[in-house]
Motif scaffolding. Structure first.
Motif, PDB file in Angstrom:
ATOM      1  N   MET A  55       0.829  -1.201   0.000  1.00 21.86           N
ATOM      2  CA  MET A  55       0.000   0.000   0.000  1.00 21.86           C
ATOM      3  C   MET A  55       0.867   1.257   0.000  1.00 21.86           C
ATOM      4  SD  MET A  55      -2.996   1.132   2.684  1.00 21.86           S
ATOM      5  CE  MET A  55      -1.851   1.710   3.935  1.00 21.86           C
ATOM      6  N   SER A  56       1.939   1.238   0.780  1.00 20.18           N
ATOM      7  CA  SER A  56       2.837   2.386   0.847  1.00 20.18           C
ATOM      8  C   SER A  56       3.493   2.648  -0.505  1.00 20.18           C
ATOM      9  CB  SER A  56       3.893   2.160   1.921  1.00 20.18           C
ATOM     10  OG  SER A  56       4.737   3.276   2.048  1.00 20.18           O
ATOM     11  N   ALA A  57       3.866   1.590  -1.221  1.00 18.62           N
ATOM     12  CA  ALA A  57       4.512   1.745  -2.520  1.00 18.62           C
ATOM     13  C   ALA A  57       3.596   2.447  -3.518  1.00 18.62           C
ATOM     14  CB  ALA A  57       4.936   0.370  -3.058  1.00 18.62           C
ATOM     15  N   VAL A  58       2.340   2.035  -3.557  1.00 21.52           N
ATOM     16  CA  VAL A  58       1.391   2.643  -4.488  1.00 21.52           C
ATOM     17  C   VAL A  58       1.199   4.125  -4.174  1.00 21.52           C
ATOM     18  CG1 VAL A  58      -1.015   2.645  -5.251  1.00 21.52           C
ATOM     19  CG2 VAL A  58       0.192   0.476  -4.955  1.00 21.52           C
ATOM     20  N   LEU A  59       1.072   4.457  -2.894  1.00 23.56           N
ATOM     21  CA  LEU A  59       0.817   5.843  -2.508  1.00 23.56           C
ATOM     22  C   LEU A  59       2.062   6.715  -2.680  1.00 23.56           C
ATOM     23  CD1 LEU A  59      -1.421   5.143   0.579  1.00 23.56           C
ATOM     24  CD2 LEU A  59      -2.112   6.199  -1.561  1.00 23.56           C
ATOM     25  N   ASN A  60       3.253   6.143  -2.529  1.00 20.96           N
ATOM     26  CA  ASN A  60       4.467   6.887  -2.834  1.00 20.96           C
ATOM     27  C   ASN A  60       4.503   7.279  -4.307  1.00 20.96           C
ATOM     28  OD1 ASN A  60       6.986   7.305  -0.900  1.00 20.96           O
ATOM     29  ND2 ASN A  60       5.856   5.520  -0.149  1.00 20.96           N
ATOM     30  N   LEU A  61       4.078   6.368  -5.159  1.00 19.54           N
ATOM     31  CA  LEU A  61       4.043   6.644  -6.590  1.00 19.54           C
ATOM     32  C   LEU A  61       3.051   7.768  -6.900  1.00 19.54           C
ATOM     33  CD1 LEU A  61       4.844   5.973  -9.494  1.00 19.54           C
ATOM     34  CD2 LEU A  61       3.088   4.181  -9.479  1.00 19.54           C
ATOM     35  N   VAL A  62       1.882   7.708  -6.279  1.00 18.82           N
ATOM     36  CA  VAL A  62       0.876   8.758  -6.493  1.00 18.82           C
ATOM     37  C   VAL A  62       1.398  10.109  -6.002  1.00 18.82           C
ATOM     38  CG1 VAL A  62      -1.432   9.555  -5.869  1.00 18.82           C
ATOM     39  CG2 VAL A  62      -1.043   7.134  -6.394  1.00 18.82           C
ATOM     40  N   GLY A  63       2.030  10.100  -4.822  1.00 12.93           N
ATOM     41  CA  GLY A  63       2.533  11.347  -4.249  1.00 12.93           C
ATOM     42  C   GLY A  63       3.593  12.016  -5.095  1.00 12.93           C
ATOM     43  N   GLY A 119       5.905  10.508  -0.768  1.00 12.68           N
ATOM     44  CA  GLY A 119       6.071  10.605  -2.213  1.00 12.68           C
ATOM     45  C   GLY A 119       6.190  12.044  -2.683  1.00 12.68           C
ATOM     46  N   THR A 120       5.425  12.944  -2.061  1.00 10.38           N
ATOM     47  CA  THR A 120       5.489  14.352  -2.469  1.00 10.38           C
ATOM     48  C   THR A 120       6.804  14.993  -2.070  1.00 10.38           C
ATOM     49  OG1 THR A 120       4.515  15.191  -0.401  1.00 10.38           O
ATOM     50  CG2 THR A 120       2.994  14.576  -2.155  1.00 10.38           C
ATOM     51  N   ASN A 121       7.510  14.436  -1.079  1.00  9.80           N
ATOM     52  CA  ASN A 121       8.746  15.059  -0.603  1.00  9.80           C
ATOM     53  C   ASN A 121       9.984  14.321  -1.095  1.00  9.80           C
ATOM     54  OD1 ASN A 121      10.896  15.877   1.500  1.00  9.80           O
ATOM     55  ND2 ASN A 121       9.197  17.260   1.951  1.00  9.80           N
TER      56      ASN A 121
END
Length: 423
Positions: free
Chosen positions: A48-56, A189-191
């Motif tokens: 889950m963290s990997a997917v959201l890092n990509l989105v961020g 992901g945004t940072n």
């Protein structure tokens, strides 16, 4: 795509390798507390963290601009300097991962950039005001702000949930942890993904493939997002163990407070263009949440080692990168020597890590924080504690003795009855 030379291609690949190490090095920031409290299974959490890092990675480029335009002067910087900076950052990431310490990948990268730039063009190549305002001040402020916020949030959650049963409360906060962990992953992901975007953009500018002041191209954003997502999915289990169990033992209420506080600090800094260390923010939040529960214990021996690593990150990465830059002045032979050294060092660290494997099966196997041997402060406090009075101790002994007599008298009276009945 811009015209890419062989050296520039090597630098870009190395930058993506750094992004990959950043991903598994910092997975703990988002998912350590969620895994330690049992809110999510380890493999589910990192996926889950990997997917959201990509989105961020697609949400902003403000931090990337700080790296590519503000930290060092672009004029006179060659691709070799960027390569040297990445060598120092990657090696520091791997060394701290090996020993399970949550240090800052961001500061490793910036330390590498500073060291390589100074070795190449002198101290004037570094924008000191940017380093102070957007790197050093956030580095000190982030763990303090996140820690205080998490401590207060944990106290509030326990107070609000005081009338609810512990089992019901924990179940609700585990669900809340999933949401807050998702927010931290998105914020990461945004940072952090943007830092690699910035370093690749800087390399493209240095190599003449982009104009000075250009923003990251789309392919750079996509590749950086994919690299950090893959690293995140791999899972830096050693650091997850330290963050989740090594610093303190967190209940779901505390995990929710820590993650929410850290995410708020990271997202705020990303919008302002601060190259914040997500590790500093999340570690501070974990310790703050640990102190927010009555009777909560922080493992200060681990925290001290972590603080020392934080202090060493910038200078250590800078020294390694400066040395690499000096070696590469000899030309292609120097570049090849540094590349061989990097690959050999990475392989050696990996083989050493195989001696004691930490993965999703044993990530939570660690001594509880409250079972740690007492330190100097605890020992001193115990030494000055007033012992119970002699009368109280005697009363307690008498009470126990009377209870024992009451329990033994019936047994004594019934024991002789057995032979009489037999006769």
């Amino acid at each position: 795509m811009e015209h890419i030379t062989l050296l520039l291609g090597i630098v870009i690949i190395t930058a993506l390798v750094f992004d990959f190490t950043n991903g598994f090095h910092d997975t703990a920031n988002a998912m350590a507390t969620t895994i330690s409290t049992g809110a999510l299974k380890p493999k589910t959490a990192v996926a889950m963290s990997a997917v959201l890092n990509l989105v961020g990675a697609f949400m902003s480029v403000e931090v990337a601009k700080t790296i590519s335009k503000g930290l060092i002067n672009e004029e006179g910087i060659q691709p070799e300097v960027i390569f040297a900076a990445l060598v120092g950052a990657i090696l520091w990431n791997l060394v701290t991962w090996l020993v399970g310490l949550p240090s800052s990948s961001s500061h490793a990268l910036m330390g590498g950039l500073i060291g390589a730039a100074v070795a190449s063009a002198g101290i004037g190549a570094v924008n000191g005001s940017v380093v102070v305002t957007k790197v050093l001040i956030p580095a000190v402020a982030a763990p303090i702000v996140a820690g205080v916020a998490a401590m207060l949030a944990a106290k509030v959650t326990y107070k609000l949930g005081g009338k609810v049963g512990e089992k019901t409360s924990s179940k609700g906060y585990r669900a809340g942890q999933i949401a807050s962990a998702s927010l931290v992953s998105l914020a990461h992901g945004t940072n952090d993904a943007q830092k690699t975007m910035g370093i690749i953009t800087l390399a493209l500018i240095a190599g003449g493939a982009l104009e000075s002041g250009a923003n990251p191209p789309v392919w750079v954003i996509v590749s950086a997002g994919m690299a950090i997502a893959m690293g995140t999915y791999l899972g830096g289990w050693r650091i997850i163990r330290t963050m989740g169990k090594g610093l303190t033992d967190l209940h779901p209420q505390q995990g929710f407070a820590a993650q929410t506080s850290a995410a708020s600090v990271i997202l705020a800094s990303s919008s302002l263009g601060f190259s914040l260390s997500t590790t500093h923010a999340c570690s501070g939040a974990v310790m703050g949440a640990g102190l927010g529960r009555k009777g909560g214990v922080v493992r200060w021996s681990t925290a001290t080692r972590m603080f020392i690593a934080w202090g060493l990150t910038l200078p250590a990465a800078a020294l390694v990168s400066a040395g690499a830059e000096l070696v590469m002045r000899s030309g292609d032979v120097g570049v090849a020597a540094v590349a061989v050294f990097l690959v050999a060092s990475c392989a050696a660290i990996w083989f050493i890590s195989r001696r004691q494997v930490v993965d999703h099966h044993n990530v939570n196997d660690v001594q509880p924080a409250d079972a740690e041997e007492p330190g100097v402060v605890t020992t001193a406090m115990a030494a000055v504690t007033v012992p119970p009075t002699a009368s109280a101790a005697a009363g307690t002994t008498a009470a126990v003795t009377n209870e024992d007599l009451k329990a033994t008298i019936p047994a004594a009276t019934t024991t002789p009855a057995a032979p009489a009945a037999a006769v």
